[in-house]
Scaffold this motif. Structure first.
Motif, mmCIF file in Angstrom:
data_model
loop_
_atom_site.group_PDB
_atom_site.id
_atom_site.type_symbol
_atom_site.label_atom_id
_atom_site.label_comp_id
_atom_site.label_asym_id
_atom_site.label_seq_id
_atom_site.Cartn_x
_atom_site.Cartn_y
_atom_site.Cartn_z
ATOM 1 N N PHE A 7 0.867 -1.182 0.000
ATOM 2 C CA PHE A 7 0.000 0.000 0.000
ATOM 3 C C PHE A 7 0.901 1.228 0.000
ATOM 4 O O PHE A 7 1.820 1.333 0.814
ATOM 5 N N ILE A 8 0.658 2.120 -0.936
ATOM 6 C CA ILE A 8 1.460 3.331 -1.087
ATOM 7 C C ILE A 8 0.541 4.511 -0.864
ATOM 8 O O ILE A 8 -0.572 4.547 -1.388
ATOM 9 N N GLU A 9 1.002 5.478 -0.093
ATOM 10 C CA GLU A 9 0.173 6.648 0.190
ATOM 11 C C GLU A 9 0.992 7.913 0.022
ATOM 12 O O GLU A 9 2.133 7.999 0.465
ATOM 13 N N LEU A 10 0.388 8.895 -0.652
ATOM 14 C CA LEU A 10 0.983 10.219 -0.828
ATOM 15 C C LEU A 10 0.012 11.255 -0.294
ATOM 16 O O LEU A 10 -1.191 11.139 -0.507
ATOM 17 N N THR A 11 0.512 12.262 0.359
ATOM 18 C CA THR A 11 -0.304 13.408 0.747
ATOM 19 C C THR A 11 0.396 14.642 0.203
ATOM 20 O O THR A 11 1.568 14.884 0.510
ATOM 21 N N LEU A 12 -0.323 15.375 -0.645
ATOM 22 C CA LEU A 12 0.267 16.514 -1.344
ATOM 23 C C LEU A 12 -0.628 17.740 -1.222
ATOM 24 O O LEU A 12 -1.852 17.607 -1.077
ATOM 25 N N PRO A 13 -0.046 18.937 -1.341
ATOM 26 C CA PRO A 13 -0.881 20.141 -1.388
ATOM 27 C C PRO A 13 -1.815 20.068 -2.600
ATOM 28 O O PRO A 13 -1.437 19.551 -3.650
ATOM 29 N N ALA A 14 -3.026 20.579 -2.443
ATOM 30 C CA ALA A 14 -3.998 20.582 -3.536
ATOM 31 C C ALA A 14 -3.647 21.714 -4.503
ATOM 32 O O ALA A 14 -4.344 22.724 -4.605
ATOM 33 N N LYS A 15 -2.558 21.543 -5.195
ATOM 34 C CA LYS A 15 -2.053 22.529 -6.159
ATOM 35 C C LYS A 15 -1.704 21.802 -7.449
ATOM 36 O O LYS A 15 -1.179 20.686 -7.422
#
Length: 159
Positions: A7-15
């Motif tokens: 399982f891979i997870e990324l959290t990024l700015p909504a830009k």
């Protein structure tokens, strides 16, 4: 239900600047799994559309938000989840409006074509919008079809 092997997870700015990062990551995962070039392109387009919808519609004005992307890597499929915690939308209403319904491209509702594209490129799409929007996309790996036919030779042409 099969347990994800990774399982891979990324959290990024909504830009918009970060949509390319998601595309590259998903492309690498899909390539590693053995998807074809065309399938990888379809997955990248669908994920880009889901992320772009979140960037453009989830957060109002100066509100800074994030997009979370989760990838479940299974033996036979890739499940990708794009999540935002911004304002929800009524998917059923939007889906009933089209997206195309005999309208020209310039008459389409904003966002309607992106959802239509996602649904046409992926094998399964689920969207929920209680607190924010969750787009769950699945692409099946059709490796078995290829492996079944790899060792077969085509019959000799008859004249």
């Amino acid at each position: 239900m099969n347990k994800a092997s990774d399982f891979i997870e990324l959290t990024l700015p909504a830009k918009a600047d970060y949509v390319g990062v998601v595309r590259l990551t998903i492309s690498g995962v899909a390539n590693r799994m053995g998807f074809s070039f065309d399938e990888i392109e379809d997955i990248k387009i669908a994920v880009s559309e889901a992320c772009t919808n979140a960037v453009n519609h989830a957060y109002k004005g100066a509100e800074e938000g994030q997009i979370r992307i989760g990838c479940g890597v299974y033996d036979n499929r890739l499940e990708i989840m794009v999540v935002d915690r911004g304002k929800s939308f009524d998917y059923d209403t939007l889906n009933q409006l089209g997206p195309v319904n005999g309208k020209s491209i310039d008459q389409l509702n904003e966002g309607g074509l992106g959802l239509f594209l996602i649904e046409s490129l992926m094998d399964k799409v689920e969207i929920s919008g209680d607190e924010g929007v969750i787009v769950m996309m699945t692409k099946y790996l059709h490796r078995d079809e290829v492996e079944e036919n790899v060792d077969r030779t085509s019959p000799a042409p008859t004249q």
